[in-house]
Design a protein around this motif. Structure first.
Motif, short mmCIF file in Angstrom:
data_model
loop_
_atom_site.label_atom_id
_atom_site.label_comp_id
_atom_site.label_asym_id
_atom_site.label_seq_id
_atom_site.Cartn_x
_atom_site.Cartn_y
_atom_site.Cartn_z
N THR A 1 4.08 -12.99 1.93
CA THR A 1 4.85 -12.43 0.81
C THR A 1 4.16 -12.71 -0.51
O THR A 1 4.23 -11.91 -1.45
N GLY A 2 3.46 -13.85 -0.60
CA GLY A 2 2.71 -14.16 -1.82
C GLY A 2 1.61 -13.16 -2.10
O GLY A 2 1.41 -12.75 -3.24
N ILE A 3 0.90 -12.75 -1.05
CA ILE A 3 -0.17 -11.77 -1.21
C ILE A 3 0.39 -10.44 -1.70
O ILE A 3 -0.16 -9.81 -2.61
N ALA A 4 1.48 -10.01 -1.10
CA ALA A 4 2.06 -8.71 -1.48
C ALA A 4 2.57 -8.74 -2.91
O ALA A 4 2.28 -7.83 -3.70
N VAL A 5 3.34 -9.78 -3.25
CA VAL A 5 3.90 -9.87 -4.59
C VAL A 5 2.80 -10.09 -5.63
O VAL A 5 2.94 -9.70 -6.79
N ALA A 6 1.69 -10.69 -5.20
CA ALA A 6 0.54 -10.82 -6.10
C ALA A 6 0.02 -9.45 -6.50
O ALA A 6 -0.47 -9.25 -7.62
N LEU B 1 2.38 -22.77 -0.43
CA LEU B 1 2.77 -24.17 -0.37
C LEU B 1 4.09 -24.34 0.38
O LEU B 1 4.27 -25.30 1.14
N SER B 2 5.01 -23.39 0.18
CA SER B 2 6.31 -23.50 0.84
C SER B 2 6.20 -23.47 2.36
O SER B 2 7.07 -23.98 3.07
N ASP B 3 5.11 -22.85 2.88
CA ASP B 3 4.90 -22.83 4.33
C ASP B 3 4.67 -24.22 4.91
O ASP B 3 4.85 -24.44 6.10
N HIS B 4 4.23 -25.14 4.06
CA HIS B 4 3.85 -26.47 4.53
C HIS B 4 4.86 -27.55 4.14
O HIS B 4 4.59 -28.74 4.29
N LEU B 5 6.00 -27.14 3.61
CA LEU B 5 7.04 -28.08 3.21
C LEU B 5 8.25 -27.96 4.13
O LEU B 5 8.51 -26.89 4.68
N LYS B 6 8.97 -29.04 4.26
CA LYS B 6 10.13 -29.04 5.14
C LYS B 6 11.22 -28.12 4.60
O LYS B 6 11.91 -27.44 5.37
N ARG B 7 11.38 -28.09 3.29
CA ARG B 7 12.39 -27.25 2.64
C ARG B 7 11.72 -26.36 1.61
O ARG B 7 10.93 -26.83 0.80
N GLY C 1 5.53 -17.59 -9.05
CA GLY C 1 5.87 -18.28 -7.82
C GLY C 1 7.33 -18.14 -7.44
O GLY C 1 7.68 -18.12 -6.25
N GLY C 2 8.19 -18.02 -8.45
CA GLY C 2 9.61 -17.84 -8.16
C GLY C 2 9.89 -16.55 -7.43
O GLY C 2 10.75 -16.49 -6.54
N PHE C 3 9.14 -15.50 -7.76
CA PHE C 3 9.31 -14.20 -7.09
C PHE C 3 8.83 -14.26 -5.63
O PHE C 3 9.50 -13.77 -4.73
N SER C 4 7.65 -14.84 -5.42
CA SER C 4 7.07 -14.79 -4.09
C SER C 4 7.75 -15.74 -3.11
O SER C 4 7.74 -15.49 -1.90
N THR C 5 8.35 -16.83 -3.61
CA THR C 5 9.00 -17.79 -2.72
C THR C 5 10.43 -17.39 -2.39
O THR C 5 11.01 -17.87 -1.41
N LEU C 6 11.01 -16.49 -3.17
CA LEU C 6 12.40 -16.10 -2.96
C LEU C 6 12.70 -15.57 -1.56
O LEU C 6 13.66 -16.02 -0.92
N PRO C 7 11.92 -14.62 -1.02
CA PRO C 7 12.28 -14.08 0.31
C PRO C 7 12.30 -15.13 1.40
O PRO C 7 13.19 -15.12 2.26
#
Length: 423
Positions: free
Chosen positions: A138-143, A284-290, A336-342
């Motif tokens: 999603t980060g790549i697309a929103v980028a 980064l969110s892919d590698h975090l627990k939450r 980052g707020g946009f790409s992490t939202l989904p």
């Protein structure tokens, strides 16, 4: 269909970029808004409603049409292309006819609907194809949406200079039609995916969940603060640079040229940080627990750079670096707020509901598009110290970021995914 044709790069990444790089050109508004105002003999503030309406309709169409995207991705991609291209070309026609309401209708409403649908179309598809790296995908697309301005702005300026403002709209409408139609032809769900209407969720059931509103509020504040600061970038830099001893001795003309060059460079770097933020934070969110942890990092960094700017207010050289750090890092967090939202919504509501929950959450973008710039304008115009008028805005942003941090922290206290009722 060959194996090469049916892979995640051709069926997910490529169409996502084709669609998002096209619709992301809504952020090129500043390239031609003054030209439209001059041609129609109206104040720039009046024309500004074209952009505000585009963002508003983007958010509202996403909120209401998310279920359509969930059900039929191909149809949605086609509807997005038609609305966006017709709206873009119609803006050019409205300018040619000197019909101001046409600009608002075409650029604001019609194109805005195309933006909202097109923004949603690739998101779930990417999450399905990249199930182990949803944030990266999603980060790549929103980028692509964020990079669109850097790609299209010089092209628009060249076309305006060579063929004129109206022809620019017609030519690029044709280009975007080809790009988005290619995206429509390429986009496809992964093999084995089956749409189950009985498993879909209702918007009402989603909106009854406090966790949704916690995410919505944090997302809304991040956009509002980002737009408030971004809308004042040029003025902030101008005020800081013009009062530095290095530039104070220059003549008015030399000072203007020097500042213009620096501001141009800073805005270009801003776009890079925005893009890196879109890819970096979601990855980064892919590698975090939450997933909420990423938002907490974004808000903590945003508060820190705002406080740094406040603390260096009276130190010229330090203030410049503090302002640059604030602009660059807030831009990164904004993206980052946009790409992490989904992927955050996926964590709480599941992949089945992503298009619907994402669409509803994007209503925050619609409202922030109307409130962010207005907040900044109100604060700056009513500042007691007009020499440093932008300074009054920074403490307010820091406070709002703190509210957003509390909101997302409360969301992080939710232990497990909350079930939502079927439609």
């Amino acid at each position: 269909m060959s194996r090469i044709a049916d892979n995640r790069w051709t069926r997910a990444i490529a169409p996502a970029l084709l669609i998002h790089v096209s619709i992301g050109t809504v952020y090129c508004w500043s390239v031609f808004k003054q030209l439209i105002a001059d041609r129609m003999h109206v104040p720039a503030g009046t024309i500004e409603w074209g952009f505000s309406l585009a963002i508003f309709f983007l958010g509202m169409s996403a909120a209401f049409l998310g279920p359509m995207v969930e059900k039929d991705i191909k149809k949605s991609a086609l509807v997005s292309m038609i609305c966006f291209v017709v709206g873009f070309a119609g803006t050019g026609l409205s300018i040619a006819l000197n019909f101001l309401p046409g600009v608002f209708i075409c650029y604001g409403a019609i194109m805005g609907v195309g933006l909202g649908i097109g923004y949603l179309v690739p998101v779930k598809n990417l999450m399905l194809w990249f199930s182990n790296n949803k944030g990266l995908a999603t980060g790549i697309a929103v980028a692509g949406f964020g990079l669109a301005k850097a790609i299209a702005s010089p092209v628009m300026e060249y076309l305006i200079a060579s063929v004129g403002l109206v022809a620019m709209f017609y030519i690029l409408a044709a280009v975007y039609a080809v790009m988005m139609f290619a995206g429509f032809l390429l986009i496809k769900r992964p093999q084995g995916y089956v749409y189950h209407p009985e498993a879909q969720v209702s918007r009402r059931s989603i909106m009854k969940k406090p966790v949704f509103w916690g995410i919505w509020l944090a997302f809304y504040i991040n956009i509002t603060c980002g737009l408030a600061l971004i809308s004042q970038e040029k003025d902030i830099l101008h005020d800081v640079l013009s009062q530095m001893p290095k530039y104070a001795s220059l003549s008015v003309d030399k000072l203007s040229l020097a500042i213009a060059g620096i501001i141009g460079t800073v805005l270009a770097v801003d776009a890079v940080f925005n893009t890196l933020g879109r890819i970096g934070f979601s990855t980064l969110s892919d590698h975090l627990k939450r997933r909420e942890t990423v938002y907490l990092i974004i808000f903590a960094v945003s508060i820190a750079v705002c406080l740094l700017q406040i603390g260096t207010h009276s130190i010229d050289r330090a203030l410049l670096w503090a302002v640059l750090a604030m602009l660059f890092l807030v831009n990164a967090g904004y993206g980052g707020g946009f790409s992490t939202l989904p992927v955050l919504l996926d964590q709480h509501f599941g992949i089945t509901a992503v298009s619907t929950t994402h669409g509803l959450a994007l209503s925050a973008w619609a409202i922030a598009g109307l409130s962010g710039n207005q907040l900044a304008s109100f604060v700056v115009s009513h500042a007691s110290d007009q020499t440093h008028r932008y300074s009054a805005l920074i403490p307010i942003l820091a406070l709002l970021y703190a509210v957003a941090a509390v909101s997302i922290w409360l969301v992080s206290r939710v232990k497990k995914r909350e079930p939502v009722a079927a439609a």
